[in-house]
Write a protein that holds these residues in place. Structure first.
Motif, PDB file in Angstrom:
ATOM      1  N   GLU A 202      19.892 -27.416   8.061  1.00  0.00           N
ATOM      2  CA  GLU A 202      19.560 -28.358   7.024  1.00  0.00           C
ATOM      3  C   GLU A 202      18.377 -27.830   6.215  1.00  0.00           C
ATOM      4  OE1 GLU A 202      21.055 -31.418   6.202  1.00  0.00           O
ATOM      5  OE2 GLU A 202      22.589 -30.603   7.517  1.00  0.00           O
ATOM      6  N   PRO A 203      18.450 -27.924   4.907  1.00  0.00           N
ATOM      7  CA  PRO A 203      17.309 -27.499   4.092  1.00  0.00           C
ATOM      8  C   PRO A 203      16.133 -28.444   4.278  1.00  0.00           C
ATOM      9  CG  PRO A 203      19.006 -28.479   2.718  1.00  0.00           C
ATOM     10  CD  PRO A 203      19.563 -28.395   4.109  1.00  0.00           C
ATOM     11  N   SER A 204      14.938 -27.889   4.190  1.00  0.00           N
ATOM     12  CA  SER A 204      13.742 -28.724   4.228  1.00  0.00           C
ATOM     13  C   SER A 204      12.822 -28.293   3.095  1.00  0.00           C
ATOM     14  CB  SER A 204      13.031 -28.613   5.572  1.00  0.00           C
ATOM     15  OG  SER A 204      12.600 -27.297   5.800  1.00  0.00           O
ATOM     16  N   GLU A 205      12.238 -29.269   2.453  1.00  0.00           N
ATOM     17  CA  GLU A 205      11.337 -29.003   1.338  1.00  0.00           C
ATOM     18  C   GLU A 205       9.920 -28.953   1.896  1.00  0.00           C
ATOM     19  OE1 GLU A 205      10.147 -31.823  -2.164  1.00  0.00           O
ATOM     20  OE2 GLU A 205      12.086 -30.890  -2.599  1.00  0.00           O
TER      21      GLU A 205
ATOM     22  N   ASP B 212      20.140 -19.807  -7.258  1.00  0.00           N
ATOM     23  CA  ASP B 212      20.351 -19.500  -5.849  1.00  0.00           C
ATOM     24  C   ASP B 212      21.267 -18.284  -5.821  1.00  0.00           C
ATOM     25  OD1 ASP B 212      20.746 -19.432  -3.121  1.00  0.00           O
ATOM     26  OD2 ASP B 212      21.396 -21.515  -2.953  1.00  0.00           O
TER      27      ASP B 212
ATOM     28  N   GLY C 266      24.122 -26.484   0.824  1.00  0.00           N
ATOM     29  CA  GLY C 266      23.093 -27.395   1.320  1.00  0.00           C
ATOM     30  C   GLY C 266      21.769 -27.268   0.599  1.00  0.00           C
ATOM     31  N   SER C 267      21.252 -26.053   0.484  1.00  0.00           N
ATOM     32  CA  SER C 267      19.955 -25.880  -0.182  1.00  0.00           C
ATOM     33  C   SER C 267      20.074 -26.116  -1.679  1.00  0.00           C
ATOM     34  CB  SER C 267      19.358 -24.495   0.115  1.00  0.00           C
ATOM     35  OG  SER C 267      20.229 -23.477  -0.310  1.00  0.00           O
ATOM     36  N   ALA C 268      21.179 -25.727  -2.270  1.00  0.00           N
ATOM     37  CA  ALA C 268      21.380 -25.962  -3.703  1.00  0.00           C
ATOM     38  C   ALA C 268      21.470 -27.459  -3.986  1.00  0.00           C
ATOM     39  CB  ALA C 268      22.636 -25.238  -4.186  1.00  0.00           C
ATOM     40  N   ARG C 269      22.182 -28.184  -3.148  1.00  0.00           N
ATOM     41  CA  ARG C 269      22.282 -29.643  -3.323  1.00  0.00           C
ATOM     42  C   ARG C 269      20.896 -30.283  -3.247  1.00  0.00           C
ATOM     43  NH1 ARG C 269      25.676 -31.718   0.965  1.00  0.00           N
ATOM     44  NH2 ARG C 269      23.775 -31.533   2.170  1.00  0.00           N
ATOM     45  N   ALA C 270      20.087 -29.866  -2.267  1.00  0.00           N
ATOM     46  CA  ALA C 270      18.737 -30.414  -2.116  1.00  0.00           C
ATOM     47  C   ALA C 270      17.870 -30.079  -3.332  1.00  0.00           C
ATOM     48  CB  ALA C 270      18.091 -29.886  -0.836  1.00  0.00           C
ATOM     49  N   ALA C 271      17.991 -28.852  -3.844  1.00  0.00           N
ATOM     50  CA  ALA C 271      17.218 -28.467  -5.033  1.00  0.00           C
ATOM     51  C   ALA C 271      17.647 -29.281  -6.248  1.00  0.00           C
ATOM     52  CB  ALA C 271      17.382 -26.972  -5.305  1.00  0.00           C
TER      53      ALA C 271
ATOM     54  N   SER D 233      16.140 -32.673  -6.103  1.00  0.00           N
ATOM     55  CA  SER D 233      14.718 -32.660  -6.464  1.00  0.00           C
ATOM     56  C   SER D 233      14.499 -32.621  -7.971  1.00  0.00           C
ATOM     57  CB  SER D 233      14.006 -31.467  -5.822  1.00  0.00           C
ATOM     58  OG  SER D 233      13.934 -31.625  -4.431  1.00  0.00           O
TER      59      SER D 233
END
Length: 98
Positions: A1-4, A21, A28-33, A36
């Motif tokens: 899981e990505p974490s900021e 990216d 996962g990390s792209a979705r989180a970015a 944000s």
């Protein structure tokens, strides 16, 4: 899981925003970015990658259907370790020296 672990974005209410990216694998990390930058008010966002996997593209299309995805190539799939096949090897690790 990505974490900021650090984010200090200005208000992006008038910004054309690109999220970069190099390897869009699981998404996962792209979705989180994308979450944000949208929370910071970005009205227009484009996702840019060098190589993508269909699985990651699908995740972004489901989570952010309004975001255009620009990539040089969509490879065939992810392997059991979530690496893009055939992909470019550990491109992100090489780029960031991790």
């Amino acid at each position: 899981e990505p974490s900021e672990y650090y984010a200090k974005l200005p208000r992006l209410d008038d910004a054309r925003t690109f999220v970069l990216d190099p390897m869009l694998a699981t998404g996962g990390s792209a979705r989180a970015a994308l979450d944000s930058v949208k929370e910071a008010g970005a009205p227009w966002v484009c996702m840019v990658s060098i190589v993508a996997a269909p699985e990651g593209v699908g995740v972004l299309e489901d989570a952010h259907p309004d975001v255009d995805i620009v990539t040089a190539a969509i490879d065939r799939q992810l392997d059991s370790s979530a690496y893009i096949l055939p992909g470019l090897g550990d491109f992100g690790d090489r780029l960031f020296g991790t």
